[in-house]
Enzyme design. Structure first.
Site, mmCIF file in Angstrom:
data_model
loop_
_atom_site.group_PDB
_atom_site.id
_atom_site.type_symbol
_atom_site.label_atom_id
_atom_site.label_comp_id
_atom_site.label_asym_id
_atom_site.label_seq_id
_atom_site.Cartn_x
_atom_site.Cartn_y
_atom_site.Cartn_z
ATOM 1 C CG ASP A 141 1.493 47.002 80.320
ATOM 2 O OD1 ASP A 141 1.733 48.216 80.657
ATOM 3 O OD2 ASP A 141 0.859 46.209 80.899
ATOM 4 C CD GLU B 294 3.039 47.126 86.852
ATOM 5 O OE1 GLU B 294 3.407 46.459 86.199
ATOM 6 O OE2 GLU B 294 2.752 48.495 86.623
HETATM 7 C C1 BGC Z 1 0.899 48.277 83.985
HETATM 8 C C2 BGC Z 1 -0.263 48.898 83.324
HETATM 9 C C3 BGC Z 1 -0.131 50.488 83.242
HETATM 10 C C4 BGC Z 1 0.862 50.782 82.537
HETATM 11 C C5 BGC Z 1 1.267 52.319 82.486
HETATM 12 C C6 BGC Z 1 2.301 48.649 83.339
HETATM 13 O O1 BGC Z 1 3.542 48.612 83.876
HETATM 14 O O2 BGC Z 1 1.120 47.115 83.574
HETATM 15 O O3 BGC Z 1 -1.360 48.273 83.985
HETATM 16 O O4 BGC Z 1 -1.419 50.660 82.822
HETATM 17 O O5 BGC Z 1 2.018 50.292 83.106
HETATM 18 O O6 BGC Z 1 1.491 52.707 83.826
HETATM 19 C C1 BGC Z 2 6.117 53.009 85.737
HETATM 20 C C2 BGC Z 2 4.825 52.342 85.760
HETATM 21 C C3 BGC Z 2 5.017 51.076 84.956
HETATM 22 C C4 BGC Z 2 6.340 50.513 85.417
HETATM 23 C C5 BGC Z 2 6.252 49.316 84.541
HETATM 24 C C6 BGC Z 2 7.177 52.165 86.215
HETATM 25 O O1 BGC Z 2 8.596 52.900 86.341
HETATM 26 O O2 BGC Z 2 6.080 54.174 86.369
HETATM 27 O O3 BGC Z 2 3.822 53.454 85.103
HETATM 28 O O4 BGC Z 2 3.835 50.568 85.046
HETATM 29 O O5 BGC Z 2 7.476 51.181 85.676
HETATM 30 O O6 BGC Z 2 7.449 48.410 85.032
#
Ligand code: BGC
Ligand code: BGC
Length: 618
Positions: free
Chosen positions: A312, A509
């Protein structure tokens, strides 16, 4: 006595084992087993022997395209993959054309390398190709879970794959097969259900939709089951603050971990999923990205997963304070490709040094690259007779009425009717005056939720082509019906009926972690204002999870849980006005109070307000 019982028992046992084999090991009738990824090993081996260490490490490195210091880094570092994270749009904007051009431009760089190995381009197409303006946006998984319809989930993923392919992109970071046990978690809506059996069934259906019968089909994309393992089971307060649950620690024994959180992986691996994303979270204090038992022993050896693991976003950085050590631990634990949005140059040199110093064995590198290349062969990317570039002919069906019709069906089948008294529903299309209220009645962005155009989603007109619930209501009623909108529910006097659309605003998230799932005061007030007009009130809740609704449930004559339905508000009107009966069944049990969260606490008999599977019709 004993003697004659034994053979019978043994026969019963054999019959049970046979049935288990039929149901668990063989794919359901009519579903052809996908070609095993390891069957590509002869081609993979031939290529692998020609690769330098640098070329191998490049295959294992995945920067975010927006952080590429220079697109030529694709050649300089032999990159095997790029991603667009939630906020990583093309510089030229967010249109279909801009995304397609970006894909073609980056893929062209891969062809300037010595071995011309094409890129995998990954994107979070988690409810449609949701980063791109004008894409059809489907309900988030929590709503799809309420349809309990695997064929529909497969079709939704199939259409998503086609819209992703319209931009050339060949990899979706989906489906999320999390099994959320605590609705305070901001990612609850990303999972199909709190029930592992439902997740197992729908997760596999989604993989079949994304990957098709054959990954080499130009309308298929590589799927990614996530987040492995136990992401939905973290203990409240176990996460690094300000998070409450997200990326925290799942504190359960192995039997519980397997029973609740593993089924979605059993089925998606069997369906041939080509990639799996280890979770940010930990299992009993060990980060999943560092856990060799979970990644290698359980997933690759015991379950026989033949695809590759993608870490991730910056997740391996959380293993220790020393970045090089993080890489060593994670790769040795079994990580195959690392999502390293910005510091990819550092990752590249560190991993090379680790191999040269003997800290990461060459055999581990070869295993990782073998797994990645298997997928590239399976996708047909290595086929020199095929164009690597986007098929712009697919633009014609991008966000098309045909695609929207499937999303509309998914919306109406995901609605769960929790209460319906005094025949409040269905509403007559010939009602004299209908008053619509609530902050989510006329807000496409709120209706879509997180992971829509922006990582966090946003309120308002987030994307073109969709229909808000208010617009859908206006469209559905007879010409003689007067529809008025009053956000706060005031000015309802004299109306015949009120529909009030309340609930959450977009989040994604950890930003959606909440200690309290009470309704906002403005939402409660909107319901009460309508009720004060002495008219029947239909409440529609837009939310990424069950919320504590006691305050308004009594006031409501009818109550619909609509989850995060996406762009097709017409699906809500279909059920409001009786064109279709409600058929959705809860994918989550519905708590009476915060004291009942998390579910399955085991320290009290769990008697929710509405049980898992509850749903009325009319
Ligand atoms: C998320 C994932 C996602 C990745 C890419 C992460 O923060 O936990 O679900 O696929 O970002 O954007
Ligand atoms: C990104 C996401 C990612 C996240 C992780 C964001 O800045 O755009 O894709 O999942 O950071 O914390």
């Amino acid at each position: 006595m004993m003697k004659c019982c034994f053979p019978l028992r043994r026969r019963t046992l054999l019959a049970v084992i046979l049935l288990l084999v039929v149901f668990l090991v063989l794919p359901p009738a009519g579903v052809a087993a996908p070609r095993p990824l390891a069957s590509f090993d002869p081609q993979v081996k031939a290529l692998l022997t020609r690769m330098t260490l640098e070329e191998k490490i490049g295959q294992m490195t995945q920067p975010d395209q927006s952080f590429l210091k220079d697109p030529a880094d694709i050649e300089n570092y032999f990159l095997g993959s790029v991603l667009s994270g939630g906020n990583s749009d093309p510089k030229a904007g967010n249109s279909l054309q801009a995304w397609t051009d970006l894909y073609d431009q980056l893929q062209a760089h891969s062809q300037k390398t010595r071995l011309r190995i094409p890129l995998l381009y990954g994107v979070d197409a988690v409810h449609g190709h949701n980063n791109v303006l004008g894409a059809v946006v489907f309900p988030h998984n929590i709503g799809l879970g309420c349809t309990r319809d695997a064929a529909l989930v497969e079709e939704v993923a199939r259409i998503t794959a086609e819209e992703v392919r319209a931009t050339g992109i060949n990899w979706a970071f989906a489906p999320c097969v999390t099994v959320p046990q605590d609705e305070r978690w901001g990612r609850t809506y990303e999972g199909f259900s709190e029930d592992p059996r439902l997740v197992r069934r729908l997760g596999a259906a989604a993989v079949r939709g994304f990957q098709g019968g054959d990954l080499a089909d130009p309308l298929s994309v590589l799927a990614c089951a996530k987040h492995y393992l136990g992401d939905g089971g973290t203990a409240f307060g176990s996460a690094k603050r300000p998070n409450l649950l997200d990326q925290g620690d799942t504190r359960v024994d192995e039997a519980t971990l397997r029973r609740i959180h593993l089924p979605g992986y059993l089925s998606t691996v069997r369906a041939g999923v080509g990639s799996i994303m280890p979770s940010y979270s930990s299992w009993n204090g060990v980060k999943c990205s560092a856990d060799k038992y979970l990644l290698t022993d359980l997933l690759k050896r015991q379950l026989g997963f033949q695809g590759f693991l993608i870490s991730d976003y910056n997740a391996i950085d959380q293993i220790t304070n020393d970045y090089r050590k993080c890489i060593e631990i994670s790769i040795n634990a079994g990580m195959d490709m690392v999502m390293v949005p910005d510091h990819y140059r550092e990752f590249f040199t560190d991993l090379r040094d680790l191999v040269n110093d003997g800290k990461v064995p060459m055999a581990r590198i070869d295993d990782a690259v073998t797994r990645i290349l298997r997928v590239k062969f399976a996708l047909g990317l290595m086929d020199t007779n095929r164009s690597l570039f986007a098929d712009r002919g697919l633009w014609a069906s991008f966000g098309s009425p045909a695609h929207r019709a499937v999303a509309r069906r998914a919306v109406r089948e995901s609605l769960v009717l929790l209460k319906n008294e005094h025949h409040a529903l269905p509403i007559s299309k010939h009602t004299g005056r209908l008053v619509v209220a609530g902050k989510n009645a006329d807000d496409l962005g709120n209706q879509c939720g997180g992971w829509t155009i922006d990582w966090q989603g946003k309120s308002g007109d987030v994307t073109p082509g969709g229909t808000t619930i208010l617009a859908a209501i206006r469209h559905a009623v007879s010409p003689s019906t007067q529809v008025t909108f009053s956000k706060d529910g005031a000015a309802a006097a004299g109306a015949d009926l009120g529909v009030v659309v309340i609930g959450e605003k977009p989040y994604a998230e950890f930003m959606g972690d909440r200690a309290d799932l009470a309704l906002a005061p403005e939402d409660v007030a909107a319901v009460k204002n309508l009720k004060a007009a002495g008219i029947p009130v239909v409440v529609i809740l837009i939310s990424g999870r069950p919320m504590i609704i006691n305050d308004v449930l009594d006031e409501a004559d009818a109550f619909i849980a609509a989850w995060l339905p996406g762009t097709e508000g017409e699906g809500v009107a279909d059920v409001l006005f009786g064109d279709y009966k409600p058929i959705g069944k809860l994918s989550h049990s519905w708590p009476r109070s915060m004291a009942q969260i998390p579910i399955n606490r085991g320290d009290h008999p769990y008697d929710p307000l509405f049980k898992l599977g509850f749903g009325l019709s009319y």
